[in-house]
Design a protein around this motif. Structure first.
Motif, PDB file in Angstrom:
ATOM      1  N   LYS A 187      -6.221  -5.648   9.222  1.00 23.57           N
ATOM      2  CA  LYS A 187      -5.954  -6.433   8.452  1.00 23.57           C
ATOM      3  C   LYS A 187      -5.614  -5.267   7.302  1.00 23.57           C
ATOM      4  O   LYS A 187      -5.624  -5.316   6.089  1.00 23.57           O
ATOM      5  CB  LYS A 187      -7.611  -6.707   8.621  1.00 23.57           C
ATOM      6  CG  LYS A 187      -6.793  -8.675   8.884  1.00 23.57           C
ATOM      7  CD  LYS A 187      -8.328  -9.311   9.187  1.00 23.57           C
ATOM      8  CE  LYS A 187      -8.265 -10.744   9.707  1.00 23.57           C
ATOM      9  NZ  LYS A 187      -9.626 -10.889   9.571  1.00 23.57           N
ATOM     10  N   ARG A 188      -6.069  -4.344   7.696  1.00 25.55           N
ATOM     11  CA  ARG A 188      -6.759  -3.066   6.784  1.00 25.55           C
ATOM     12  C   ARG A 188      -5.579  -2.239   6.832  1.00 25.55           C
ATOM     13  O   ARG A 188      -5.036  -1.919   5.912  1.00 25.55           O
ATOM     14  CB  ARG A 188      -7.392  -2.082   7.409  1.00 25.55           C
ATOM     15  CG  ARG A 188      -9.019  -2.205   7.572  1.00 25.55           C
ATOM     16  CD  ARG A 188      -9.915  -0.826   8.080  1.00 25.55           C
ATOM     17  NE  ARG A 188      -9.887  -0.780   9.650  1.00 25.55           N
ATOM     18  CZ  ARG A 188     -10.228  -0.801  10.499  1.00 25.55           C
ATOM     19  NH1 ARG A 188     -10.932  -1.989  10.571  1.00 25.55           N
ATOM     20  NH2 ARG A 188      -9.526  -0.252  11.658  1.00 25.55           N
ATOM     21  N   LYS A 189      -4.407  -1.568   7.624  1.00 27.67           N
ATOM     22  CA  LYS A 189      -3.197  -1.567   7.360  1.00 27.67           C
ATOM     23  C   LYS A 189      -2.105  -2.053   6.574  1.00 27.67           C
ATOM     24  O   LYS A 189      -1.466  -1.408   5.838  1.00 27.67           O
ATOM     25  CB  LYS A 189      -2.583  -1.048   8.547  1.00 27.67           C
ATOM     26  CG  LYS A 189      -3.856   0.632   9.556  1.00 27.67           C
ATOM     27  CD  LYS A 189      -3.498   0.789  11.010  1.00 27.67           C
ATOM     28  CE  LYS A 189      -4.253   1.708  11.760  1.00 27.67           C
ATOM     29  NZ  LYS A 189      -3.522   2.012  12.823  1.00 27.67           N
ATOM     30  N   GLY A 203      -8.358  -5.947  13.373  1.00 25.84           N
ATOM     31  CA  GLY A 203      -9.565  -5.718  12.401  1.00 25.84           C
ATOM     32  C   GLY A 203      -8.399  -4.312  11.973  1.00 25.84           C
ATOM     33  O   GLY A 203      -8.090  -4.620  10.503  1.00 25.84           O
ATOM     34  N   ALA A 204      -8.065  -4.026  12.541  1.00 29.09           N
ATOM     35  CA  ALA A 204      -7.149  -2.410  12.212  1.00 29.09           C
ATOM     36  C   ALA A 204      -5.979  -2.998  11.668  1.00 29.09           C
ATOM     37  O   ALA A 204      -5.465  -2.014  10.626  1.00 29.09           O
ATOM     38  CB  ALA A 204      -6.888  -1.799  13.286  1.00 29.09           C
ATOM     39  N   THR A 228       0.289  -1.435   0.258  1.00 29.18           N
ATOM     40  CA  THR A 228      -0.168  -0.050  -0.274  1.00 29.18           C
ATOM     41  C   THR A 228       1.106   1.198  -0.419  1.00 29.18           C
ATOM     42  O   THR A 228       1.969   1.294   0.233  1.00 29.18           O
ATOM     43  CB  THR A 228      -1.023  -0.027   1.272  1.00 29.18           C
ATOM     44  OG1 THR A 228      -0.167   0.381   2.642  1.00 29.18           O
ATOM     45  CG2 THR A 228      -1.983  -1.428   1.429  1.00 29.18           C
ATOM     46  N   ASN A 262      -3.435  -4.303   4.842  1.00 26.86           N
ATOM     47  CA  ASN A 262      -3.834  -5.367   3.202  1.00 26.86           C
ATOM     48  C   ASN A 262      -4.428  -6.376   2.947  1.00 26.86           C
ATOM     49  O   ASN A 262      -3.493  -7.115   2.614  1.00 26.86           O
ATOM     50  CB  ASN A 262      -3.365  -4.455   1.853  1.00 26.86           C
ATOM     51  CG  ASN A 262      -4.086  -4.460   0.581  1.00 26.86           C
ATOM     52  OD1 ASN A 262      -5.031  -5.020   0.838  1.00 26.86           O
ATOM     53  ND2 ASN A 262      -3.308  -4.415  -0.545  1.00 26.86           N
ATOM     54  N   THR A 287     -10.191  -5.237  17.536  1.00 23.50           N
ATOM     55  CA  THR A 287     -10.876  -4.648  16.857  1.00 23.50           C
ATOM     56  C   THR A 287      -9.099  -4.222  16.587  1.00 23.50           C
ATOM     57  O   THR A 287      -8.813  -3.875  15.083  1.00 23.50           O
ATOM     58  CB  THR A 287     -11.267  -3.256  18.053  1.00 23.50           C
ATOM     59  OG1 THR A 287     -11.952  -3.530  18.291  1.00 23.50           O
ATOM     60  CG2 THR A 287     -10.363  -1.934  17.091  1.00 23.50           C
TER      61      THR A 287
END
Length: 218
Positions: free
Chosen positions: A191-193, A188-189, A144, A195, A185
């Protein structure tokens, strides 16, 4: 109580799996076929979904994509009669937390469900180790634009290290002195950060990028 949703197009298979799982204390089940899976997942909020790979009309991987797109997806394991490298690789790419054979011994199936409910991952076929090793050693997707090192908080580094060490959500919560929802939580963060679609992908990226070498700071 661990809530399990069984998704299979064959009623006999659903009934057999329900009997096996409900013979264990603390497990309750609901069963359906593929087209009903998304609606039942939304209405019953299962902890674990056991999802048949081969179903007419809507195959298991398309259902997996739908379930993984939910805001808070359950832990999902693909269930099949075929220990296929291709199927296992697809399950990993799409973020499944497990890949199990339908003819697994009942005690193994029950143990796997408990591991999945606790936030762990289970890949039961004999060839899983080699396939997962090849997957982990494969080239990473394009990074990313933002650098992960500058995105993660100190607490996220702590969760990252524990996840990479193989701890379940419950074990991480106990180690960090926080609730399970807080651990989820943070994951989840991550996974987003990073990618990353799954826990395995998070750990892979962490090792490849050298993130585990950084000291945790709050």
């Amino acid at each position: 109580m661990v809530r399990v949703l069984l998704v299979d197009d064959e009623e006999l298979v659903r009934v057999a799996l329900q009997r096996i799982l409900e013979s264990a204390p603390g497990i309750e089940t609901v069963a359906c076929d593929g087209p009903e899976a998304l609606g039942l997942t939304r209405s019953t909020a299962p902890d674990v979904v056991l999802l048949d790979v081969n179903m007419p009309g809507q195959d298991g991987f398309s259902v997996l994509r739908e379930l993984r797109a939910l805001p808070e997806p359950p832990s999902i394991a693909m269930l099949t009669l075929l220990g296929s490298d291709e199927y296992l690789d697809a399950a990993l790419r799409l973020g499944a937390s497990g890949y199990l054979l339908k003819d697994s011994e009942p005690p193994l199936l029950i143990d796997c469900v408990r591991i999945l409910a606790a936030g762990g991952v289970v890949y039961a076929p004999p060839q899983s180790r080699s396939v997962m090793g090849a997957r982990i050693n494969a080239p990473l997707p394009a990074p990313t634009p933002a650098k992960p090192r500058g995105l993660l908080t100190g607490r996220e580094y702590e969760v990252l290290a524990l996840l990479a060490a193989g701890l379940t959500n419950a074990e991480m919560a106990d180690r960090l002195g926080v609730g399970m929802s807080t651990v989820k939580t943070h994951i989840g963060a991550l996974k987003r950060k990073l990618n990353a679609p799954s826990r395995i992908a998070i750990a892979t990226i962490a090792h490849r990028e050298g993130l585990l070498e950084l000291p945790s700071t709050r």
